[in-house]
Motif scaffolding. Structure first.
Motif, PDB file in Angstrom:
ATOM      1  N   VAL A 189       0.819  -1.208   0.000  1.00 49.40           N
ATOM      2  CA  VAL A 189       0.000   0.000   0.000  1.00 49.40           C
ATOM      3  C   VAL A 189       0.855   1.261   0.000  1.00 49.40           C
ATOM      4  O   VAL A 189       0.567   2.219  -0.730  1.00 49.40           O
ATOM      5  CB  VAL A 189      -0.935   0.004   1.235  1.00 49.40           C
ATOM      6  CG1 VAL A 189      -1.674   1.326   1.347  1.00 49.40           C
ATOM      7  CG2 VAL A 189      -1.938  -1.139   1.143  1.00 49.40           C
ATOM      8  N   LEU A 190       1.928   1.270   0.795  1.00 50.69           N
ATOM      9  CA  LEU A 190       2.719   2.488   0.986  1.00 50.69           C
ATOM     10  C   LEU A 190       4.139   2.439   0.431  1.00 50.69           C
ATOM     11  O   LEU A 190       4.701   3.479   0.100  1.00 50.69           O
ATOM     12  CB  LEU A 190       2.803   2.830   2.484  1.00 50.69           C
ATOM     13  CG  LEU A 190       1.520   3.256   3.184  1.00 50.69           C
ATOM     14  CD1 LEU A 190       1.828   3.614   4.629  1.00 50.69           C
ATOM     15  CD2 LEU A 190       0.874   4.440   2.481  1.00 50.69           C
ATOM     16  N   LEU A 191       4.723   1.254   0.350  1.00 54.14           N
ATOM     17  CA  LEU A 191       6.152   1.170   0.046  1.00 54.14           C
ATOM     18  C   LEU A 191       6.414   0.680  -1.378  1.00 54.14           C
ATOM     19  O   LEU A 191       5.577   0.013  -1.982  1.00 54.14           O
ATOM     20  CB  LEU A 191       6.840   0.236   1.042  1.00 54.14           C
ATOM     21  CG  LEU A 191       6.738   0.648   2.508  1.00 54.14           C
ATOM     22  CD1 LEU A 191       7.443  -0.380   3.381  1.00 54.14           C
ATOM     23  CD2 LEU A 191       7.325   2.028   2.730  1.00 54.14           C
ATOM     24  N   TYR A 192       7.592   1.009  -1.864  1.00 55.27           N
ATOM     25  CA  TYR A 192       8.002   0.586  -3.202  1.00 55.27           C
ATOM     26  C   TYR A 192       8.465  -0.875  -3.177  1.00 55.27           C
ATOM     27  O   TYR A 192       8.856  -1.392  -2.136  1.00 55.27           O
ATOM     28  CB  TYR A 192       9.113   1.499  -3.717  1.00 55.27           C
ATOM     29  CG  TYR A 192       8.701   2.940  -3.790  1.00 55.27           C
ATOM     30  CD1 TYR A 192       7.779   3.377  -4.746  1.00 55.27           C
ATOM     31  CD2 TYR A 192       9.205   3.884  -2.889  1.00 55.27           C
ATOM     32  CE1 TYR A 192       7.380   4.716  -4.811  1.00 55.27           C
ATOM     33  CE2 TYR A 192       8.822   5.220  -2.948  1.00 55.27           C
ATOM     34  CZ  TYR A 192       7.909   5.627  -3.902  1.00 55.27           C
ATOM     35  OH  TYR A 192       7.510   6.941  -3.956  1.00 55.27           O
ATOM     36  N   MET A 251      -3.750   2.882   8.744  1.00 53.58           N
ATOM     37  CA  MET A 251      -4.275   4.247   8.839  1.00 53.58           C
ATOM     38  C   MET A 251      -4.619   4.803   7.467  1.00 53.58           C
ATOM     39  O   MET A 251      -5.648   5.462   7.275  1.00 53.58           O
ATOM     40  CB  MET A 251      -3.262   5.148   9.546  1.00 53.58           C
ATOM     41  CG  MET A 251      -3.079   4.838  11.019  1.00 53.58           C
ATOM     42  SD  MET A 251      -1.603   5.629  11.715  1.00 53.58           S
ATOM     43  CE  MET A 251      -2.062   7.351  11.550  1.00 53.58           C
ATOM     44  N   TYR A 252      -3.750   4.535   6.499  1.00 56.53           N
ATOM     45  CA  TYR A 252      -3.983   5.021   5.147  1.00 56.53           C
ATOM     46  C   TYR A 252      -5.286   4.452   4.576  1.00 56.53           C
ATOM     47  O   TYR A 252      -6.104   5.176   3.995  1.00 56.53           O
ATOM     48  CB  TYR A 252      -2.796   4.642   4.254  1.00 56.53           C
ATOM     49  CG  TYR A 252      -2.998   4.968   2.795  1.00 56.53           C
ATOM     50  CD1 TYR A 252      -2.974   6.287   2.349  1.00 56.53           C
ATOM     51  CD2 TYR A 252      -3.230   3.959   1.868  1.00 56.53           C
ATOM     52  CE1 TYR A 252      -3.156   6.589   1.009  1.00 56.53           C
ATOM     53  CE2 TYR A 252      -3.416   4.242   0.529  1.00 56.53           C
ATOM     54  CZ  TYR A 252      -3.382   5.555   0.097  1.00 56.53           C
ATOM     55  OH  TYR A 252      -3.582   5.851  -1.223  1.00 56.53           O
ATOM     56  N   LEU A 253      -5.499   3.146   4.759  1.00 50.58           N
ATOM     57  CA  LEU A 253      -6.729   2.524   4.258  1.00 50.58           C
ATOM     58  C   LEU A 253      -7.961   3.072   4.978  1.00 50.58           C
ATOM     59  O   LEU A 253      -8.995   3.326   4.353  1.00 50.58           O
ATOM     60  CB  LEU A 253      -6.647   1.005   4.416  1.00 50.58           C
ATOM     61  CG  LEU A 253      -5.574   0.300   3.569  1.00 50.58           C
ATOM     62  CD1 LEU A 253      -5.531  -1.181   3.898  1.00 50.58           C
ATOM     63  CD2 LEU A 253      -5.835   0.510   2.078  1.00 50.58           C
ATOM     64  N   LEU A 254      -7.838   3.255   6.299  1.00 49.96           N
ATOM     65  CA  LEU A 254      -8.963   3.813   7.057  1.00 49.96           C
ATOM     66  C   LEU A 254      -9.247   5.247   6.620  1.00 49.96           C
ATOM     67  O   LEU A 254     -10.410   5.658   6.510  1.00 49.96           O
ATOM     68  CB  LEU A 254      -8.650   3.779   8.556  1.00 49.96           C
ATOM     69  CG  LEU A 254      -8.567   2.389   9.197  1.00 49.96           C
ATOM     70  CD1 LEU A 254      -8.131   2.499  10.648  1.00 49.96           C
ATOM     71  CD2 LEU A 254      -9.893   1.654   9.096  1.00 49.96           C
ATOM     72  N   TRP A 255      -8.197   5.999   6.352  1.00 48.41           N
ATOM     73  CA  TRP A 255      -8.347   7.381   5.895  1.00 48.41           C
ATOM     74  C   TRP A 255      -9.092   7.421   4.560  1.00 48.41           C
ATOM     75  O   TRP A 255     -10.007   8.227   4.367  1.00 48.41           O
ATOM     76  CB  TRP A 255      -6.955   8.010   5.768  1.00 48.41           C
ATOM     77  CG  TRP A 255      -6.916   9.411   5.245  1.00 48.41           C
ATOM     78  CD1 TRP A 255      -7.620  10.485   5.701  1.00 48.41           C
ATOM     79  CD2 TRP A 255      -6.106   9.899   4.165  1.00 48.41           C
ATOM     80  NE1 TRP A 255      -7.298  11.615   4.976  1.00 48.41           N
ATOM     81  CE2 TRP A 255      -6.374  11.275   4.036  1.00 48.41           C
ATOM     82  CE3 TRP A 255      -5.177   9.304   3.317  1.00 48.41           C
ATOM     83  CZ2 TRP A 255      -5.746  12.069   3.069  1.00 48.41           C
ATOM     84  CZ3 TRP A 255      -4.539  10.088   2.371  1.00 48.41           C
ATOM     85  CH2 TRP A 255      -4.832  11.454   2.256  1.00 48.41           C
ATOM     86  N   GLU A 256      -8.723   6.528   3.644  1.00 49.54           N
ATOM     87  CA  GLU A 256      -9.411   6.473   2.358  1.00 49.54           C
ATOM     88  C   GLU A 256     -10.879   6.082   2.537  1.00 49.54           C
ATOM     89  O   GLU A 256     -11.775   6.661   1.905  1.00 49.54           O
ATOM     90  CB  GLU A 256      -8.715   5.476   1.429  1.00 49.54           C
ATOM     91  CG  GLU A 256      -7.404   5.978   0.852  1.00 49.54           C
ATOM     92  CD  GLU A 256      -7.016   5.228  -0.398  1.00 49.54           C
ATOM     93  OE1 GLU A 256      -7.196   3.990  -0.431  1.00 49.54           O
ATOM     94  OE2 GLU A 256      -6.549   5.881  -1.357  1.00 49.54           O
TER      95      GLU A 256
END
Length: 451
Positions: A189-192, A251-256
């Motif tokens: 989700v966040l990293l390369y 957190m990123y998924l919840l934010w979306e």
């Protein structure tokens, strides 16, 4: 050259590989053992060589099972250098202090409640001892070869998994030794995606998920369903998570989901003594991940950050629906235990397991269907709903691990499969031989090889 496996051999924790070459001793990682009691007891044992004779430690990343034994190493006489990337240093400092606080809190609680088998419970190390590690850090830049001793060079290359994590290629005695560290996923989700090695004489490959493939499911949709189902019952959702990177992915998924109005407007809490410090690692190192600084800052505003234990107690006593992300990820300690003490017996509560659970950890017992669970010396009936989201794992699966080897220009002499339980490592061994025709060895704890 001698190579000795003194951790993460036949198990997924306690990563420590000792290299001896031309009078130089170095460790790749210096991690804490977690899980079953015989492993945890190893944390109290000294290394098989004097800590004062180790010249260097090279850290792949800042998870506790890769860096958490550093205070013991320093306490036993290590005075060398610890090489790592800048975000790994930041994370490791946070992790070590957090680990020490948890150990101090747990020892204090055990003594106050007289629930220790020892006459006086003591922490493995204190906050003061954790901070004594800091002066030994030496930050290096990734993707650049550096010589740290005569005839010994290394290069750190991004490995995904968590921010700052790297594989390490070590060049000595005319050989190239490649240590994968923990490898992330191509579609994180966040990293390369992890960088693949081109050349290697010896490979030390993690095998955490060597026997399985991650499900092709949408973790965002799974989170949405579990949270809404819990909300309809008025129940609390607890997500045990490592405080750095996995927590930010969730957190990123919840934010979306919140922006898309797919989950309710209830409190979303991140509970960790690291508090804002974990966010700052992401803020300070945006080139290591996919989020912009503006997105990081906006996302963080959605969450209540609990740093003090009084805030934890207030959140626990608030019986309304809420979502709590709390360390530790394998439920081996930390604030999540206080939440489980109060919510594990409530049928309307939901516990979402999102990462690998090592043998003997509470997380492993919960996903295997344990009817009761031991917390701070007492047993609690498991009545909460226990669910798992495998597609949120920070570890690459069998396909990812096999693919990581695909760019090697010639066959390495040998591949050592480490950081995995025996079944997982053995299945990966068979797959590597079938696909690449390369011999693999699964080292035992304490085993030594000479080259």
């Amino acid at each position: 050259m001698k190579i000795k496996f003194i951790g993460a051999a036949g198990t997924v924790t306690g990563s420590k590989t000792l290299i001896e070459s031309n009078g130089i001793r170095l460790l790749i990682d210096c991690g804490l053992f977690q899980g079953i009691k015989p492993l945890r007891e190893l944390n109290w044992e000294p290394l098989p060589v004097l800590a004062s004779t180790i010249d260097y430690v090279l850290l792949t990343h800042g998870h506790l099972d890769h860096c958490g034994w550093l205070p013991r190493l320093v306490n036993q006489g290590f005075r060398g250098k610890i090489f790592c990337t800048s975000p790994t240093m930041e994370i490791t400092k946070l992790i070590l202090v957090d680990s020490a606080k948890i150990q101090e809190e747990d020892a204090k609680k055990a003594n106050e409640e007289n629930c220790s088998k020892h006459e006086i419970a003591e922490p493995l190390y204190t906050v003061e001892e954790a901070k004594k590690v800091f002066p030994f850090f030496s930050v290096i830049q990734s993707e650049k070869i550096f010589e740290f001793d005569t005839g010994i060079k290394a290069i750190f290359t991004p490995a995904g998994h968590i921010i700052g994590a790297c594989s390490i290629s070590l060049f000595l005695e005319g050989k190239t030794l490649v240590f994968s560290g923990d490898l992330g996923r191509d579609n994180d989700v966040l990293l390369y995606p992890p960088m693949k090695p081109k050349t290697a004489d010896l490979v030390f490959l993690e095998s955490t998920y060597g026997d399985r493939l991650h499900p092709d499911t949408d973790p965002k949709l799974e989170l949405e369903d579990y949270i809404n189902n819990a909300f309809r019952k008025g129940g609390t959702v607890i997500i045990p998570s490592f405080a750095v990177e996995r927590a930010q992915s969730i957190m990123y998924l919840l934010w979306e989901l919140k922006k898309e109005r797919r989950i309710p407007d209830i409190p979303y809490i991140v509970d960790s003594p690291m508090g804002v410090g974990a966010f700052e690692v992401f803020f300070n190192n945006t080139h290591w991940h996919k989020l912009s600084l503006a997105d990081c800052q906006t996302m963080s505003k959605m969450f209540v950050i609990n740093s003090d234990y009084e805030e934890t107690l207030a959140a626990i006593n608030n019986q309304g629906a809420k979502v709590v992300i709390a360390a530790s990820g394998m439920i081996t300690g930390g604030r999540v235990l206080s939440y489980l003490e109060n919510y594990i017996g409530i049928p309307d509560a939901t516990i979402i397991i999102v990462g690998y659970q090592a043998e003997g950890t509470r997380g492993r017992k919960l996903i295997e269907g344990a009817k009761d669970i031991k917390i701070f010396g007492a047993y609690y009936k498991v009545r909460a709903k226990i669910v798992e989201i495998n597609s949120l794992s920070a570890h690459g699966d069998q396909a990812d691990l096999l693919d990581w080897l695909s760019d090697l220009e010639k066959k390495p002499h040998k591949i050592f499969l480490v950081h995995g339980e025996h079944t997982a490592a053995d299945e990966l061994r068979i797959k590597i031989r079938e696909r690449y025709g390369i011999n693999c060895s699964i080292p035992l704890m304490g085993q030594e090889f000479e080259f």
